[in-house]
Design a protein around this motif. Sequence first.
Motif, PDB file in Angstrom:
ATOM      1  N   SER A  45       5.300  57.669  83.567  1.00 13.02           N
ATOM      2  CA  SER A  45       6.114  56.276  83.153  1.00 13.02           C
ATOM      3  C   SER A  45       7.764  56.140  84.788  1.00 13.02           C
ATOM      4  O   SER A  45       8.454  54.839  84.081  1.00 13.02           O
ATOM      5  CB  SER A  45       7.066  56.219  82.006  1.00 13.02           C
ATOM      6  OG  SER A  45       5.581  55.451  80.652  1.00 13.02           O
ATOM      7  N   ASP A 153       4.122  51.144  83.058  1.00 17.67           N
ATOM      8  CA  ASP A 153       5.001  49.988  82.586  1.00 17.67           C
ATOM      9  C   ASP A 153       4.610  48.885  82.594  1.00 17.67           C
ATOM     10  O   ASP A 153       4.353  48.229  82.223  1.00 17.67           O
ATOM     11  CB  ASP A 153       6.690  50.628  81.866  1.00 17.67           C
ATOM     12  CG  ASP A 153       6.286  51.930  81.153  1.00 17.67           C
ATOM     13  OD1 ASP A 153       5.597  52.440  81.298  1.00 17.67           O
ATOM     14  OD2 ASP A 153       7.286  52.120  81.480  1.00 17.67           O
ATOM     15  N   ARG A 156       0.743  47.456  82.860  1.00 20.25           N
ATOM     16  CA  ARG A 156       0.056  47.426  81.880  1.00 20.25           C
ATOM     17  C   ARG A 156       0.586  46.113  81.147  1.00 20.25           C
ATOM     18  O   ARG A 156      -0.144  45.840  80.088  1.00 20.25           O
ATOM     19  CB  ARG A 156       0.351  48.489  81.019  1.00 20.25           C
ATOM     20  CG  ARG A 156       0.490  49.813  81.169  1.00 20.25           C
ATOM     21  CD  ARG A 156       1.247  51.132  79.764  1.00 20.25           C
ATOM     22  NE  ARG A 156       0.899  52.234  80.578  1.00 20.25           N
ATOM     23  CZ  ARG A 156       1.180  53.417  79.849  1.00 20.25           C
ATOM     24  NH1 ARG A 156       2.528  53.322  79.598  1.00 20.25           N
ATOM     25  NH2 ARG A 156       0.900  54.857  80.044  1.00 20.25           N
ATOM     26  N   LYS A 157       1.128  44.847  81.651  1.00 21.77           N
ATOM     27  CA  LYS A 157       1.631  44.130  80.957  1.00 21.77           C
ATOM     28  C   LYS A 157       0.643  43.083  81.702  1.00 21.77           C
ATOM     29  O   LYS A 157       0.737  41.918  81.594  1.00 21.77           O
ATOM     30  CB  LYS A 157       2.896  43.798  80.671  1.00 21.77           C
ATOM     31  CG  LYS A 157       3.788  44.926  79.973  1.00 21.77           C
ATOM     32  CD  LYS A 157       5.840  44.195  81.299  1.00 21.77           C
ATOM     33  CE  LYS A 157       6.357  45.292  79.969  1.00 21.77           C
ATOM     34  NZ  LYS A 157       7.425  44.875  80.941  1.00 21.77           N
ATOM     35  N   LEU A 171      -5.073  53.055  85.489  1.00 17.29           N
ATOM     36  CA  LEU A 171      -4.288  52.915  84.129  1.00 17.29           C
ATOM     37  C   LEU A 171      -4.958  52.988  82.597  1.00 17.29           C
ATOM     38  O   LEU A 171      -3.724  53.564  82.063  1.00 17.29           O
ATOM     39  CB  LEU A 171      -4.101  50.693  84.285  1.00 17.29           C
ATOM     40  CG  LEU A 171      -3.629  50.705  85.201  1.00 17.29           C
ATOM     41  CD1 LEU A 171      -3.607  49.398  85.516  1.00 17.29           C
ATOM     42  CD2 LEU A 171      -1.995  51.717  85.775  1.00 17.29           C
ATOM     43  N   GLU A 172      -6.546  52.879  82.399  1.00 16.76           N
ATOM     44  CA  GLU A 172      -6.284  53.635  80.820  1.00 16.76           C
ATOM     45  C   GLU A 172      -5.676  55.744  81.079  1.00 16.76           C
ATOM     46  O   GLU A 172      -6.011  55.800  79.617  1.00 16.76           O
ATOM     47  CB  GLU A 172      -8.068  53.396  81.225  1.00 16.76           C
ATOM     48  CG  GLU A 172      -8.485  51.757  80.833  1.00 16.76           C
ATOM     49  CD  GLU A 172      -9.559  51.293  80.717  1.00 16.76           C
ATOM     50  OE1 GLU A 172     -10.354  52.615  81.379  1.00 16.76           O
ATOM     51  OE2 GLU A 172     -10.228  50.723  80.491  1.00 16.76           O
ATOM     52  N   ALA A 175      -2.878  55.950  80.800  1.00 11.86           N
ATOM     53  CA  ALA A 175      -2.562  56.032  78.880  1.00 11.86           C
ATOM     54  C   ALA A 175      -2.290  56.423  78.394  1.00 11.86           C
ATOM     55  O   ALA A 175      -1.687  57.154  77.370  1.00 11.86           O
ATOM     56  CB  ALA A 175      -2.786  54.321  78.341  1.00 11.86           C
TER      57      ALA A 175
END
Length: 219
Positions: A45, A153, A156-157, A171-172, A175
Amino acid sequence: SPGDRSMGGAARIDAFGAALPNVRVGVAALLIRPRPGNHGLPSASDVEFLIGERKGSHGAGTLALPGGHLEAGEGWAQCAARELHEETGIDSPTDAWRCAFVSNDVMEEGRKHYITIFMECDVRLLPGGLLRLPEPRTMEPDKCKGWKWASVDILRKVPGSRMFLPMKHFLEAAADGRWRPLRGVDAVHVEGGHDADPPPKRPRNVSPEPAGQATPKGL
């Protein structure tokens, strides 16, 4: 084998008689920089990376890293440095790149299959470091709409449908902890399996964040 096109045989087919694709190797150039206020060893992040919208090819309209096909005889770091330069105009030394993640990407209902190697480079290892980091240029406007810095961050949106499949897999991994930024100030990648002189030691201190940089609001 007789059914392997690379050996001059017939194309492989599935149970319904459709030709199966050859698996190809792609390299994604994950160029990261610390977000404002972070100058140490960052978590997922705490960094931003360069991302753009694809045009004129499979995955058009989705967000992806700079990258492309691995060429015959080319090292992974060589490919990442070449693709970054060709697509953004940013130069990078090959010894600053390290393998960070690998994804298995079956696309277009099985008509395309890629193994994508994510090569990572911290901008503090580029000539001039963070302070002299050039602005990315859209060198191939027929293939990309433009480049932006974005954080995990923010991405993710973004709806998953807007992510190129390798990027979605990356991205997975970010996370669930399967990817986190490498120790950029110690990055070393030597091409090939032969002995080579080690690259010179880089200073362990890092450049301060230049004034005026702001986290992007979105894509």
